[in-house]
Design a protein around this motif. Structure first.
Motif, PDB file in Angstrom:
ATOM      1  N   GLU A   3       1.295  -0.984  -0.400  1.00 26.90           N
ATOM      2  CA  GLU A   3      -0.114   0.316   0.206  1.00 26.90           C
ATOM      3  C   GLU A   3       0.665   0.972  -0.161  1.00 26.90           C
ATOM      4  OE1 GLU A   3      -3.058   2.044   2.320  1.00 26.90           O
ATOM      5  OE2 GLU A   3      -2.573   0.313   3.507  1.00 26.90           O
ATOM      6  N   MET A   4       1.893   1.430   1.059  1.00 29.70           N
ATOM      7  CA  MET A   4       2.896   2.307   0.753  1.00 29.70           C
ATOM      8  C   MET A   4       3.224   2.361  -0.257  1.00 29.70           C
ATOM      9  SD  MET A   4       4.762   2.417   4.634  1.00 29.70           S
ATOM     10  CE  MET A   4       5.529   1.132   4.454  1.00 29.70           C
ATOM     11  N   LEU A   5       3.513   1.399  -1.163  1.00 22.62           N
ATOM     12  CA  LEU A   5       4.536   1.452  -1.962  1.00 22.62           C
ATOM     13  C   LEU A   5       3.719   2.294  -3.391  1.00 22.62           C
ATOM     14  CD1 LEU A   5       7.239   1.270  -4.206  1.00 22.62           C
ATOM     15  CD2 LEU A   5       6.659  -1.202  -4.402  1.00 22.62           C
ATOM     16  N   SER A   6       2.540   1.258  -3.487  1.00 21.03           N
ATOM     17  CA  SER A   6       1.404   1.789  -4.525  1.00 21.03           C
ATOM     18  C   SER A   6       1.204   3.486  -4.533  1.00 21.03           C
ATOM     19  CB  SER A   6      -0.205   1.294  -4.887  1.00 21.03           C
ATOM     20  OG  SER A   6      -0.394   1.990  -3.087  1.00 21.03           O
ATOM     21  N   VAL A   7       1.557   3.953  -2.731  1.00 25.62           N
ATOM     22  CA  VAL A   7       1.251   5.452  -3.013  1.00 25.62           C
ATOM     23  C   VAL A   7       1.955   6.497  -3.347  1.00 25.62           C
ATOM     24  CG1 VAL A   7       0.886   7.543  -1.185  1.00 25.62           C
ATOM     25  CG2 VAL A   7      -0.948   5.097  -0.792  1.00 25.62           C
ATOM     26  N   LEU A   8       3.130   5.984  -3.270  1.00 26.13           N
ATOM     27  CA  LEU A   8       4.365   6.773  -3.375  1.00 26.13           C
ATOM     28  C   LEU A   8       4.874   6.631  -5.105  1.00 26.13           C
ATOM     29  CD1 LEU A   8       6.865   5.225  -0.682  1.00 26.13           C
ATOM     30  CD2 LEU A   8       6.505   7.557  -1.209  1.00 26.13           C
ATOM     31  N   MET A   9       4.067   5.413  -5.222  1.00 23.86           N
ATOM     32  CA  MET A   9       4.317   5.999  -6.796  1.00 23.86           C
ATOM     33  C   MET A   9       2.657   6.819  -7.794  1.00 23.86           C
ATOM     34  SD  MET A   9       7.000   3.166  -7.653  1.00 23.86           S
ATOM     35  CE  MET A   9       7.278   3.318  -9.262  1.00 23.86           C
ATOM     36  N   ALA A  10       2.320   6.874  -7.362  1.00 26.22           N
ATOM     37  CA  ALA A  10       0.994   7.618  -7.777  1.00 26.22           C
ATOM     38  C   ALA A  10       1.410   8.528  -7.518  1.00 26.22           C
ATOM     39  CB  ALA A  10      -0.454   6.668  -6.843  1.00 26.22           C
ATOM     40  N   ALA A  11       2.192   8.762  -6.400  1.00 26.84           N
ATOM     41  CA  ALA A  11       2.424  10.287  -5.917  1.00 26.84           C
ATOM     42  C   ALA A  11       3.692  11.482  -7.301  1.00 26.84           C
ATOM     43  CB  ALA A  11       3.135  10.564  -4.919  1.00 26.84           C
ATOM     44  N   ALA A  12       4.193   9.735  -7.326  1.00 26.05           N
ATOM     45  CA  ALA A  12       5.299  10.573  -8.240  1.00 26.05           C
ATOM     46  C   ALA A  12       4.821  10.173 -10.062  1.00 26.05           C
ATOM     47  CB  ALA A  12       6.722   9.245  -8.454  1.00 26.05           C
ATOM     48  N   ARG A  13       3.649   9.945  -9.862  1.00 25.71           N
ATOM     49  CA  ARG A  13       3.399  10.197 -11.405  1.00 25.71           C
ATOM     50  C   ARG A  13       3.055  11.199 -11.856  1.00 25.71           C
ATOM     51  NH1 ARG A  13       2.369   4.214 -10.622  1.00 25.71           N
ATOM     52  NH2 ARG A  13      -0.025   4.453 -10.144  1.00 25.71           N
ATOM     53  N   LEU A  14       1.786  11.656 -10.561  1.00 23.72           N
ATOM     54  CA  LEU A  14       0.826  12.663 -10.534  1.00 23.72           C
ATOM     55  C   LEU A  14       1.707  14.004 -10.590  1.00 23.72           C
ATOM     56  CD1 LEU A  14      -1.626  12.573  -7.870  1.00 23.72           C
ATOM     57  CD2 LEU A  14      -1.896  12.500 -10.083  1.00 23.72           C
ATOM     58  N   SER A  15       3.651  14.179  -9.858  1.00 22.45           N
ATOM     59  CA  SER A  15       4.001  15.390  -9.920  1.00 22.45           C
ATOM     60  C   SER A  15       4.899  15.624 -11.692  1.00 22.45           C
ATOM     61  CB  SER A  15       4.735  14.259  -8.877  1.00 22.45           C
ATOM     62  OG  SER A  15       6.109  15.516  -9.039  1.00 22.45           O
ATOM     63  N   SER A  16       5.410  14.077 -11.348  1.00 25.01           N
ATOM     64  CA  SER A  16       5.340  13.827 -13.386  1.00 25.01           C
ATOM     65  C   SER A  16       4.523  14.492 -14.004  1.00 25.01           C
ATOM     66  CB  SER A  16       5.976  12.327 -13.512  1.00 25.01           C
ATOM     67  OG  SER A  16       6.117  12.347 -15.027  1.00 25.01           O
ATOM     68  N   ALA A  17       3.300  14.177 -14.211  1.00 21.46           N
ATOM     69  CA  ALA A  17       2.670  14.902 -15.129  1.00 21.46           C
ATOM     70  C   ALA A  17       2.374  16.380 -15.014  1.00 21.46           C
ATOM     71  CB  ALA A  17       1.218  14.415 -15.040  1.00 21.46           C
ATOM     72  N   ALA A  18       2.466  16.471 -13.663  1.00 17.07           N
ATOM     73  CA  ALA A  18       2.619  18.201 -13.477  1.00 17.07           C
ATOM     74  C   ALA A  18       3.830  19.069 -13.808  1.00 17.07           C
ATOM     75  CB  ALA A  18       2.317  18.410 -11.740  1.00 17.07           C
ATOM     76  N   MET A  19       4.860  18.266 -13.903  1.00 14.87           N
ATOM     77  CA  MET A  19       5.440  18.574 -14.390  1.00 14.87           C
ATOM     78  C   MET A  19       5.907  19.319 -15.967  1.00 14.87           C
ATOM     79  SD  MET A  19       7.616  19.604 -11.709  1.00 14.87           S
ATOM     80  CE  MET A  19       9.024  20.896 -12.846  1.00 14.87           C
TER      81      MET A  19
ATOM     82  N   ALA B  52       3.437  19.015 -17.747  1.00 22.50           N
ATOM     83  CA  ALA B  52       2.429  20.702 -17.929  1.00 22.50           C
ATOM     84  C   ALA B  52       3.123  21.671 -17.773  1.00 22.50           C
ATOM     85  CB  ALA B  52       0.957  20.422 -17.205  1.00 22.50           C
ATOM     86  N   VAL B  53       3.654  21.883 -16.599  1.00 22.10           N
ATOM     87  CA  VAL B  53       3.600  22.977 -16.485  1.00 22.10           C
ATOM     88  C   VAL B  53       5.456  23.835 -17.404  1.00 22.10           C
ATOM     89  CG1 VAL B  53       6.022  24.690 -14.394  1.00 22.10           C
ATOM     90  CG2 VAL B  53       3.951  23.014 -14.270  1.00 22.10           C
ATOM     91  N   ARG B  54       6.103  22.761 -17.884  1.00 21.10           N
ATOM     92  CA  ARG B  54       6.787  23.285 -18.612  1.00 21.10           C
ATOM     93  C   ARG B  54       6.320  22.956 -20.590  1.00 21.10           C
ATOM     94  NH1 ARG B  54       9.520  18.156 -18.796  1.00 21.10           N
ATOM     95  NH2 ARG B  54       9.991  18.088 -17.006  1.00 21.10           N
ATOM     96  N   MET B  55       5.247  22.243 -20.231  1.00 16.83           N
ATOM     97  CA  MET B  55       4.427  22.638 -21.753  1.00 16.83           C
ATOM     98  C   MET B  55       4.101  24.353 -21.435  1.00 16.83           C
ATOM     99  SD  MET B  55       2.788  19.561 -22.642  1.00 16.83           S
ATOM    100  CE  MET B  55       1.657  19.364 -24.634  1.00 16.83           C
ATOM    101  N   TRP B  56       3.612  24.431 -20.902  1.00 12.95           N
ATOM    102  CA  TRP B  56       2.862  25.855 -20.355  1.00 12.95           C
ATOM    103  C   TRP B  56       3.753  27.174 -20.681  1.00 12.95           C
ATOM    104  CZ3 TRP B  56       3.163  29.573 -16.331  1.00 12.95           C
ATOM    105  CH2 TRP B  56       2.808  31.185 -16.858  1.00 12.95           C
ATOM    106  N   ILE B  57       5.314  26.813 -20.113  1.00 11.92           N
ATOM    107  CA  ILE B  57       6.269  27.870 -20.049  1.00 11.92           C
ATOM    108  C   ILE B  57       6.726  27.925 -21.142  1.00 11.92           C
ATOM    109  CG2 ILE B  57       8.264  28.525 -19.507  1.00 11.92           C
ATOM    110  CD1 ILE B  57       7.513  26.932 -16.269  1.00 11.92           C
ATOM    111  N   THR B  58       7.114  26.870 -22.424  1.00  7.49           N
ATOM    112  CA  THR B  58       7.112  26.953 -23.491  1.00  7.49           C
ATOM    113  C   THR B  58       5.804  27.104 -24.414  1.00  7.49           C
ATOM    114  OG1 THR B  58       6.816  24.850 -24.152  1.00  7.49           O
ATOM    115  CG2 THR B  58       9.340  25.490 -23.093  1.00  7.49           C
TER     116      THR B  58
END
Length: 61
Positions: A26-42, A44-50
């Motif tokens: 369970e802890m691993l799945s939460v950490l992996m999901a957070a990493a995916r969300l963080s990566s997707a957010a980055m 989106a930000v990079r695309m907006w900036i460029t």
């Protein structure tokens, strides 16, 4: 198993064995999901900036 998952599993070894046995997946799945969300957010930000997403470029100040 990805490199990120291996690193998270290594970090989870710091928890007591009994706790890890009960909650590791369970802890691993939460950490992996957070990493995916963080990566997707980055992305989106990079695309907006460029200006690559159609959201428009930031205002020139």
């Amino acid at each position: 198993m990805s490199g990120l998952e291996r690193r998270y599993r290594r970090l989870l070894r710091w928890f007591p064995w009994e706790h890890r046995e009960r909650h590791e997946e369970e802890m691993l799945s939460v950490l992996m999901a957070a990493a995916r969300l963080s990566s997707a957010a980055m992305v989106a930000v990079r695309m907006w900036i460029t200006g690559g997403s159609g959201w428009g470029a930031p205002c020139a100040g």
